[in-house]
Design a protein around this motif. Structure first.
Motif, short mmCIF file in Angstrom:
data_model
loop_
_atom_site.label_atom_id
_atom_site.label_comp_id
_atom_site.label_asym_id
_atom_site.label_seq_id
_atom_site.Cartn_x
_atom_site.Cartn_y
_atom_site.Cartn_z
N LEU A 1 -15.51 86.96 42.30
CA LEU A 1 -16.04 87.65 41.67
C LEU A 1 -16.67 87.28 40.48
CD1 LEU A 1 -17.52 90.61 41.35
CD2 LEU A 1 -15.30 90.99 40.48
N LEU A 2 -15.25 86.80 40.01
CA LEU A 2 -15.79 85.58 38.33
C LEU A 2 -16.39 84.57 39.02
CD1 LEU A 2 -11.97 85.60 37.45
CD2 LEU A 2 -13.56 87.13 37.13
N LEU B 1 -30.49 82.19 37.73
CA LEU B 1 -31.39 81.36 37.28
C LEU B 1 -33.01 81.51 36.80
CD1 LEU B 1 -29.96 77.65 38.78
CD2 LEU B 1 -29.91 78.41 36.23
N ILE B 2 -33.11 82.19 38.28
CA ILE B 2 -35.07 82.81 38.46
C ILE B 2 -34.70 83.45 37.45
CG2 ILE B 2 -36.02 83.61 39.83
CD1 ILE B 2 -35.16 81.92 41.88
N ALA B 3 -33.83 84.74 37.56
CA ALA B 3 -33.42 86.52 36.35
C ALA B 3 -33.83 85.56 34.86
CB ALA B 3 -32.48 86.45 36.56
N GLU B 4 -32.95 84.35 34.38
CA GLU B 4 -32.81 83.97 33.23
C GLU B 4 -33.41 83.65 32.44
OE1 GLU B 4 -29.98 81.63 33.54
OE2 GLU B 4 -27.72 82.93 33.23
N ARG B 5 -35.00 82.11 33.72
CA ARG B 5 -36.06 82.06 33.61
C ARG B 5 -37.00 83.12 33.23
NH1 ARG B 5 -33.19 78.36 34.13
NH2 ARG B 5 -33.31 76.05 34.98
N HIS B 6 -36.43 84.44 33.33
CA HIS B 6 -37.47 85.59 33.13
C HIS B 6 -36.56 86.49 32.29
CE1 HIS B 6 -39.14 84.81 37.12
NE2 HIS B 6 -40.12 85.39 36.67
N GLY B 7 -36.26 85.76 31.50
CA GLY B 7 -35.70 86.43 30.17
C GLY B 7 -34.50 87.75 30.34
N GLY B 8 -33.72 87.83 31.68
CA GLY B 8 -32.78 89.27 32.42
C GLY B 8 -31.91 87.79 33.05
N GLN B 9 -31.52 88.85 33.82
CA GLN B 9 -29.67 88.91 33.77
C GLN B 9 -29.36 89.12 35.00
OE1 GLN B 9 -26.89 90.46 31.00
NE2 GLN B 9 -27.57 92.48 30.88
N ILE B 10 -28.71 88.68 35.70
CA ILE B 10 -27.73 89.43 37.17
C ILE B 10 -26.29 89.58 37.27
CG2 ILE B 10 -27.94 87.19 38.13
CD1 ILE B 10 -28.71 89.28 40.71
N SER B 11 -25.58 90.92 37.38
CA SER B 11 -24.59 90.82 37.90
C SER B 11 -23.96 91.65 39.08
CB SER B 11 -24.28 92.03 37.03
OG SER B 11 -24.56 93.37 37.31
N ALA B 12 -22.57 91.41 38.86
CA ALA B 12 -22.03 91.76 40.76
C ALA B 12 -20.83 92.58 40.29
CB ALA B 12 -22.01 90.36 41.49
N HIS B 13 -20.81 94.03 41.37
CA HIS B 13 -19.90 93.92 41.31
C HIS B 13 -19.05 94.86 42.64
CE1 HIS B 13 -22.20 97.65 40.46
NE2 HIS B 13 -21.15 97.98 41.60
N PRO C 1 -17.09 101.00 44.97
CA PRO C 1 -15.44 102.11 45.62
C PRO C 1 -15.48 102.05 46.80
CG PRO C 1 -17.22 102.35 43.78
CD PRO C 1 -17.75 101.75 44.41
N ASP C 2 -16.76 102.57 47.80
CA ASP C 2 -16.46 102.22 48.98
C ASP C 2 -16.32 101.62 49.76
OD1 ASP C 2 -19.30 102.41 48.36
OD2 ASP C 2 -20.05 104.45 49.41
N GLY C 3 -16.51 100.21 49.58
CA GLY C 3 -16.68 98.83 50.49
C GLY C 3 -17.84 98.51 49.95
N GLY C 4 -17.56 97.56 50.06
CA GLY C 4 -19.53 96.18 49.82
C GLY C 4 -19.75 95.66 48.56
N ALA C 5 -20.49 95.05 48.77
CA ALA C 5 -20.58 94.34 47.05
C ALA C 5 -22.08 95.39 46.60
CB ALA C 5 -21.19 93.06 47.34
N MET C 6 -22.46 94.95 45.66
CA MET C 6 -23.94 95.45 44.70
C MET C 6 -24.17 94.52 44.05
SD MET C 6 -25.67 97.74 44.33
CE MET C 6 -24.91 99.46 45.09
N MET C 7 -25.11 94.00 44.04
CA MET C 7 -25.91 93.05 42.71
C MET C 7 -26.35 93.23 41.85
SD MET C 7 -24.28 90.98 44.34
CE MET C 7 -24.34 89.72 43.13
N THR C 8 -26.68 93.60 40.62
CA THR C 8 -27.92 94.16 39.76
C THR C 8 -28.78 93.33 39.35
OG1 THR C 8 -26.14 96.11 39.34
CG2 THR C 8 -27.59 95.83 37.77
N LEU C 9 -29.62 92.75 39.20
CA LEU C 9 -30.84 92.39 38.90
C LEU C 9 -31.94 93.13 38.07
CD1 LEU C 9 -32.16 89.23 38.36
CD2 LEU C 9 -33.53 89.63 40.25
#
Length: 268
Positions: A205-206, A235-247, A250-258
């Motif tokens: 995660l880190l 890198l694509i998100a940053e080239r577009h002035g955005g960002q991505i995060s991950a966590h 709570p009920d299992g699995g990964a969630m990616m937010t762009l």
């Protein structure tokens, strides 16, 4: 307009191509690399980005063969159209990256135009359908249409193809992948893609958005990962002035937010 649907689909087989070394300065803001650097970076990205579509294309060809043996003519036509869609997308991806490399540009530099993210998401889900079908994975999408950003359509496809391909690869048999779009802070729009897989381990995660870092401790069906997809997506998100995060959900699995800067509907 809102869409809410479940599409039964399916994860790709083993890696198809070996990965080449990645140039570290891709992590830096966009600049004008030397010709040799641009070629090396482009080659690394091309090799990675071809893996997923080629795996899906191989599965689709197998499916077409089975349909032909069963005499299912309408199914053969639909699957052939899907194969053609994947081949066309691969051609556009290659053309874009290699064009930038020939000009000595950053291989992830953007040629920005207004882009409806829902169109990009629909294509990314369609391209990953053969892999999802292998595991009876469902796609559930709840999106507001249109969701318009200023961006490079081919690069945005690469980003969402990476996220959806990862979600399929890490999903359990019969799992569901969710996709939601909505407003974020500071005039941005966010796209959230979640799966029901094992999620991230603490160290992963880190380090999720660094090169050669796997999504989790294991993938389903023993499938490997190059560890480049999330890095390229960042890198694509940053080239577009955005960002991505991950966590982890709570009920299992990964969630990616762009998150990406949105174009207001009333903007001229």
């Amino acid at each position: 307009m809102h869409t809410d649907q479940i599409i039964r689909q399916g994860t790709g087989p083993a890696d198809i191509a070996a990965l080449f070394a990645v140039e570290p300065h891709l992590d830096e803001p966009e600049r004008n690399p030397s010709g040799s650097d641009a070629f090396g970076n482009a080659l690394s990205i091309v090799v990675h980005d071809l893996k997923g579509p080629l795996a899906n294309l191989a599965l689709l060809v197998e499916d077409i063969t089975r349909s032909a043996e069963d005499g299912g003519e309408p199914r053969i036509v639909r699957k052939a159209e899907n194969a053609d869609r994947i081949i066309s997308q691969m051609t556009r991806m290659l053309s874009g990256v290699l064009k930038r490399a020939r000009k000595g540009r950053d291989p992830l530099s953007c040629d920005n135009v207004p882009v409806n993210l829902l169109d990009v998401l629909q294509l990314a889900f369609a391209v990953n359908q053969p892999a999802a079908k292998q595991k009876a994975v469902a796609f559930r999408c709840h999106a507001i249409n249109p969701v318009v950003v200023q961006g490079d359509q081919e690069l945005l496809f690469e980003a969402f193809d990476n996220l959806i391909g990862n979600a399929v690869r890490h999903s359990p048999e019969g799992g569901t992948i969710t996709c939601e779009t909505g407003p974020a802070s500071d005039g941005c729009v966010q796209v959230r893609i979640g799966d029901e897989g094992p999620g991230f381990n603490a160290a992963g995660l880190l380090r999720a958005f660094r090169p050669f870092v796997g999504l989790s401790e294991k993938t389903t069906a023993g499938q490997g990962s190059s560890g480049l997809g999330l890095w390229i997506t960042r890198l694509i998100a940053e080239r577009h002035g955005g960002q991505i995060s991950a966590h982890n959900r709570p009920d299992g699995g990964a969630m990616m937010t762009l998150e990406l800067p949105a174009i207001r509907p009333d903007a001229s």
